[in-house]
Enzyme design. Structure first.
Site, PDB file in Angstrom:
ATOM      1  N   HIS A 183      39.296  43.918  53.110  1.00  0.00           N
ATOM      2  CA  HIS A 183      38.588  43.171  52.073  1.00  0.00           C
ATOM      3  C   HIS A 183      37.149  43.689  52.014  1.00  0.00           C
ATOM      4  O   HIS A 183      36.234  43.099  52.573  1.00  0.00           O
ATOM      5  CB  HIS A 183      38.617  41.672  52.362  1.00  0.00           C
ATOM      6  CG  HIS A 183      39.812  40.993  51.786  1.00  0.00           C
ATOM      7  ND1 HIS A 183      40.012  40.884  50.424  1.00  0.00           N
ATOM      8  CD2 HIS A 183      40.879  40.400  52.376  1.00  0.00           C
ATOM      9  CE1 HIS A 183      41.152  40.243  50.192  1.00  0.00           C
ATOM     10  NE2 HIS A 183      41.696  39.950  51.357  1.00  0.00           N
TER      11      HIS A 183
ATOM     12  N   ASP B 139      38.202  38.019  49.575  1.00  0.00           N
ATOM     13  CA  ASP B 139      38.525  36.977  50.546  1.00  0.00           C
ATOM     14  C   ASP B 139      37.531  35.825  50.447  1.00  0.00           C
ATOM     15  O   ASP B 139      37.896  34.653  50.542  1.00  0.00           O
ATOM     16  CB  ASP B 139      38.537  37.554  51.971  1.00  0.00           C
ATOM     17  CG  ASP B 139      37.261  38.330  52.322  1.00  0.00           C
ATOM     18  OD1 ASP B 139      36.561  38.798  51.402  1.00  0.00           O
ATOM     19  OD2 ASP B 139      36.967  38.465  53.523  1.00  0.00           O
TER      20      ASP B 139
ATOM     21  N   GLU C 105      28.146  34.658  55.441  1.00  0.00           N
ATOM     22  CA  GLU C 105      28.937  33.453  55.189  1.00  0.00           C
ATOM     23  C   GLU C 105      28.073  32.263  54.781  1.00  0.00           C
ATOM     24  O   GLU C 105      28.584  31.272  54.258  1.00  0.00           O
ATOM     25  CB  GLU C 105      29.775  33.114  56.424  1.00  0.00           C
ATOM     26  CG  GLU C 105      30.875  34.136  56.690  1.00  0.00           C
ATOM     27  CD  GLU C 105      31.694  33.834  57.930  1.00  0.00           C
ATOM     28  OE1 GLU C 105      31.148  33.165  58.842  1.00  0.00           O
ATOM     29  OE2 GLU C 105      32.863  34.246  57.994  1.00  0.00           O
TER      30      GLU C 105
ATOM     31  N   TYR D 105      39.455  48.542  32.116  1.00  0.00           N
ATOM     32  CA  TYR D 105      38.891  47.228  31.885  1.00  0.00           C
ATOM     33  C   TYR D 105      37.806  47.302  30.808  1.00  0.00           C
ATOM     34  O   TYR D 105      36.974  48.214  30.821  1.00  0.00           O
ATOM     35  CB  TYR D 105      38.270  46.674  33.168  1.00  0.00           C
ATOM     36  CG  TYR D 105      39.217  46.575  34.345  1.00  0.00           C
ATOM     37  CD1 TYR D 105      40.588  46.729  34.180  1.00  0.00           C
ATOM     38  CD2 TYR D 105      38.735  46.337  35.619  1.00  0.00           C
ATOM     39  CE1 TYR D 105      41.448  46.641  35.250  1.00  0.00           C
ATOM     40  CE2 TYR D 105      39.593  46.246  36.710  1.00  0.00           C
ATOM     41  CZ  TYR D 105      40.953  46.400  36.524  1.00  0.00           C
ATOM     42  OH  TYR D 105      41.800  46.316  37.592  1.00  0.00           O
TER      43      TYR D 105
END
Length: 391
Positions: free
Chosen positions: A95, A100, A371, A294
């Protein structure tokens, strides 16, 4: 802030997903984890939407509009070098783009809003999308074909992407073009083989290719307005048989990034003309295949204004950064944004005491977002939903 009591679970989910990364169209384990969490919250859950996509529907107590929140789930074919205790257990898969974290933050948002459903005037769709990295196809078109934007009809849509250029706690967005179109080019140069000592008896596809690659860069510098953003990068060359053989074939692959549809169409024509004419000057030929991927990610102006106000209200004035210009990375959230008013924002995830030069960027084997940013992502979604549905 909203969601503080769920942060422990969000980190746990993120680390579990990070340890078990899955490539595009293989997100079976991740989708099962997501569906289990959503079902545990009492949401209406549909699995296998556009592949391994999962959709959770939260119905507010009163009728109203429906807003959709999207997270992507797939990983990249990279060997992780972060040294984390929860590093990838799947060899060669990582990842490295933060999907994630997107999945975990959206699960955390589902936890928060589930507790607030009696105060919501409308519905929230939680869309967990597979195959974002599967360019040029992507995972969003399959979910759209499977009806993810209907039953109930989605009125607006939001997405978030961690962004290590900015420090933790910052929310970055802008009205209009935020990210670029991502197209792919395939060139095949045909010449004629000969002995390396007698180049006059052949047509050197390698020399022709070298001039073509150089010539293509003049498209950006001389045929595209300096006021328009565009990039043409050659990332792969394959040709030749032996050190002393003039090769008759070289294959070239690259990517083109643009934020303007007119420029996108112009570059396609210019690549074909430039490559063909340069090859012809060497007596060679060049086949060009231009594959549109895209589209540009374009934020709805009215919705962007409302989301920015929500960020100021729920996170703080200092948290919001209005980007001066788009980035030339691409996102298949763009397919959703073509169908509904939508806003994508970037979430700063660089530790406050860490410089940009010391921070691993997206798609890097050492990429490791802070985090501490998760609570800001949850509040971005939660505050925007509350204000949109209850305004």
């Amino acid at each position: 802030m909203y969601g503080e009591k769920f942060i422990g679970k969000v980190i746990e989910w993120r680390r579990d997903i990070h340890s078990h990364p899955e490539l595009s169209q293989h997100e079976e384990r991740t989708s099962k984890l997501v569906a289990k969490v959503l079902e545990g919250l009492g949401l209406e859950v549909i699995r296998n939407v556009g592949g391994y996509g999962v959709v959770g529907l939260l119905r507010g107590k009163r009728e109203g509009k429906t807003i959709a929140l999207r997270a992507d789930m797939d990983a990249l074919p990279l060997k992780e070098e972060t040294g984390l205790e929860y590093a990838s257990l799947n060899e060669g898969v990582m990842h490295a783009c933060g999907h994630d974290t997107h999945t975990a933050m959206l699960l955390g948002t589902a936890c928060v809003l589930s507790e607030m459903k009696d105060n919501l005037n409308g519905n929230v769709k939680f869309i967990f999308q597979p195959a974002e990295e599967w360019n040029p196809i992507g995972g969003a078109p399959g979910m759209i074909r499977d009806g993810v934007l209907e039953n109930p009809h989605v009125d607006a849509m939001l997405a978030l992407h961690v962004w290590p250029l900015y420090e933790t706690g910052k929310i970055i967005t802008r009205s209009g073009s935020l990210m670029a179109a991502s197209d792919r080019i395939y060139l095949t140069v045909h010449g004629q083989t000969a002995h390396g000592s007698r180049p006059d008896q052949g047509i050197d596809a390698i020399v022709a290719s070298a001039y073509i690659i150089t010539g293509l860069q003049s498209i950006i510098s001389r045929s595209v307005s300096p006021l328009d953003s565009a990039v043409l990068t050659i990332g792969k060359i394959n040709g030749g048989y032996r050190y002393n053989v003039i090769p008759d074939c070289v294959k070239i692959e690259g990517t083109v990034r643009t934020v303007n549809s007119d420029v996108q169409n112009q570059i396609s024509e210019l690549i074909t003309r430039t490559a063909s004419n340069i090859a012809s000057a060497f007596g060679a030929t060049c086949e060009v295949e231009y594959v549109k991927g895209y589209p540009p990610t374009v934020n709805d102006s009215e919705l962007t204004e409302r989301v920015c106000e929500s960020v100021r209200k729920h996170i703080g004035n200092d948290a919001l950064i209005v980007a001066e210009q788009p980035e030339l990375g691409a996102e298949d959230f763009a397919f959703f944004a073509r169908e509904r008013p939508a806003v994508m924002a970037w979430l700063g995830c660089r530790p406050l005491n860490q410089s940009v030069k010391d921070t691993a960027m997206l798609h890097n084997k050492k990429f490791c977002p802070d985090e501490s940013c998760f609570i800001y992502g949850i509040n971005f979604f939660t505050g925007s939903v509350i204000d949109y549905l209850n305004s």
